[in-house]
Motif scaffolding. Structure first.
Motif, PDB file in Angstrom:
ATOM      1  N   GLU A   1       1.397  -0.898   1.740  1.00 13.19           N
ATOM      2  CA  GLU A   1       0.216  -1.021   0.890  1.00 13.19           C
ATOM      3  C   GLU A   1       0.229  -2.372   0.196  1.00 13.19           C
TER       4      GLU A   1
ATOM      5  N   GLU B   1      -2.202  -4.580  -2.708  1.00 20.07           N
ATOM      6  CA  GLU B   1      -3.310  -4.579  -3.664  1.00 20.07           C
ATOM      7  C   GLU B   1      -3.612  -6.014  -4.056  1.00 20.07           C
TER       8      GLU B   1
ATOM      9  N   GLN C   1     -12.433   1.496   5.858  1.00 16.08           N
ATOM     10  CA  GLN C   1     -12.292   2.857   5.356  1.00 16.08           C
ATOM     11  C   GLN C   1     -13.414   3.737   5.901  1.00 16.08           C
TER      12      GLN C   1
ATOM     13  N   ASN D   1     -11.615  -3.426   2.125  1.00 16.57           N
ATOM     14  CA  ASN D   1     -10.773  -2.242   1.950  1.00 16.57           C
ATOM     15  C   ASN D   1     -10.616  -1.533   3.294  1.00 16.57           C
TER      16      ASN D   1
ATOM     17  N   THR E   1      -7.534  -0.679   6.727  1.00 14.68           N
ATOM     18  CA  THR E   1      -6.207  -0.784   7.342  1.00 14.68           C
ATOM     19  C   THR E   1      -6.160  -1.951   8.307  1.00 14.68           C
TER      20      THR E   1
ATOM     21  N   GLN F   1      -2.233  -1.115   4.415  1.00 10.77           N
ATOM     22  CA  GLN F   1      -3.385  -0.550   3.720  1.00 10.77           C
ATOM     23  C   GLN F   1      -3.761  -1.510   2.589  1.00 10.77           C
TER      24      GLN F   1
ATOM     25  N   ARG G   1      -6.080  -2.766  -0.519  1.00 13.97           N
ATOM     26  CA  ARG G   1      -6.995  -2.306  -1.562  1.00 13.97           C
ATOM     27  C   ARG G   1      -7.456  -3.513  -2.358  1.00 13.97           C
TER      28      ARG G   1
ATOM     29  N   VAL H   1      -9.332  -4.736  -5.553  1.00 14.32           N
ATOM     30  CA  VAL H   1      -9.654  -4.176  -6.872  1.00 14.32           C
ATOM     31  C   VAL H   1     -10.264  -5.264  -7.753  1.00 14.32           C
TER      32      VAL H   1
END
Length: 219
Positions: A39, A41, A73, A123, A125, A144, A146, A148
C-alpha cells in the motif's frame, strides 16, 4: 515353477514417462520474484515513486521486460502504464500520457516508475510484472495506491515523531547543563579573582597606614 509375465514395451514406456513427470514436478521451476510495497498513500497533486524490485534465478540479461499496468477501483480491465524492453516505452494515450517516467535500473534489479501530478482518479491497483528469459514465470507485484487530500500519520510516523521529540529534548537538556556548568565555573573564577584583589587592596591599605604611623613616630 511359474515365470512372471513379460513386461511389454508400452507398459514399460508408460512407467518411465510417469516417473519422469514426477521428477519434473519435484524439480524447482525457474521464476522471477517481484517485490513491491503493498500500500502507498500519496498527497493529491504531488508525485509518487512506485518501487518495484525483482530477483531471478538466471543472470539479468538485455532481454528483460517490465510491464506496468493499472486497474482503477471498481474496474476489472487493466490499463497500460509503461512497458520496458531495452528502453522504457511510456503510454502515448490514456490517463497516464506524459505522467509516467521510468525510474529503475535493470542492472540493479530495479523496475520502479514515477507517477506525476496525482489526482483522485489514480486510486487503484498498480501491477509490476518482470520477465527475465528463460525465467518468464513468477509473481506479479501489486501496489494499492491511495490519493488523499492530506497525509494521515500512521502509528510508525507517530512513534518516529515521539522518538525524535524525545531526542531533541535530551539534546536541549544536555546543552543547558553544559552552559550552566560553564557559567557556574566562570562565576566561581570571577569571585576568586575579586577576593584576591580585595585581599591585596586591604594589605596595601594596611601597609600604607603602618608607614604613615611610622613617619609620625619619627617626627
Amino acid at each position: 515353477m511359474d515365470l512372471p509375465p513379460p513386461v511389454h514395451g508400452p507398459s514399460w514406456l508408460g512407467a518411465v514417462l510417469f516417473l519422469g513427470g514426477q521428477l519434473l514436478a519435484l524439480w524447482p521451476v525457474a521464476a522471477v520474484e517481484v517485490h513491491t510495497s503493498r500500500e502507498v498513500e500519496a498527497l493529491n497533486g504531488t508525485n509518487v515513486r512506485l518501487k518495484c524490485t525483482f530477483s531471478s534465478s538466471s543472470p539479468v540479461s538485455q532481454r528483460v521486460t517490465v510491464t506496468w499496468n493499472f486497474r482503477p477501483q471498481g474496474m476489472k480491465s487493466p490499463e497500460s502504464v509503461l512497458y520496458y524492453y531495452e528502453e522504457p516505452y511510456p503510454p502515448t494515450s490514456g490517463r497516464f500520457k506524459e505522467r509516467v517516467t521510468w525510474d529503475g535500473n535493470i542492472d540493479r534489479n530495479d523496475a520502479s516508475i514515477v507517477v506525476w501530478n496525482l489526482n483522485p482518479t489514480d486510486n487503484g491497483t498498480f501491477t509490476c510484472q518482470v520477465k527475465n528469459p528463460p525465467d518468464v514465470d513468477g509473481t506479479i507485484g501489486e501496489i494499492q495506491l491511495r490519493v488523499v487530500q492530506q497525509v494521515h500519520f500512521s502509528e510508525i510516523h507517530i512513534l518516529a515523531l515521539v522518538i525524535g521529540s524525545a531526542c531533541a529534548l535530551m539534546i536541549i537538556v544536555v546543552i543547558m547543563v553544559v552552559v550552566w556548568r560553564h557559567y557556574r565555573n566562570r562565576r566561581g573564577q570571577e569571585k576568586n579573582t575579586e577576593m584576591v584583589e580585595t585581599e591585596l587592596t586591604e594589605k596595601e591599605k594596611l601597609k600604607s597606614t603602618e608607614e604613615k604611623v611610622a613617619v609620625r613616630l619619627e617626627d
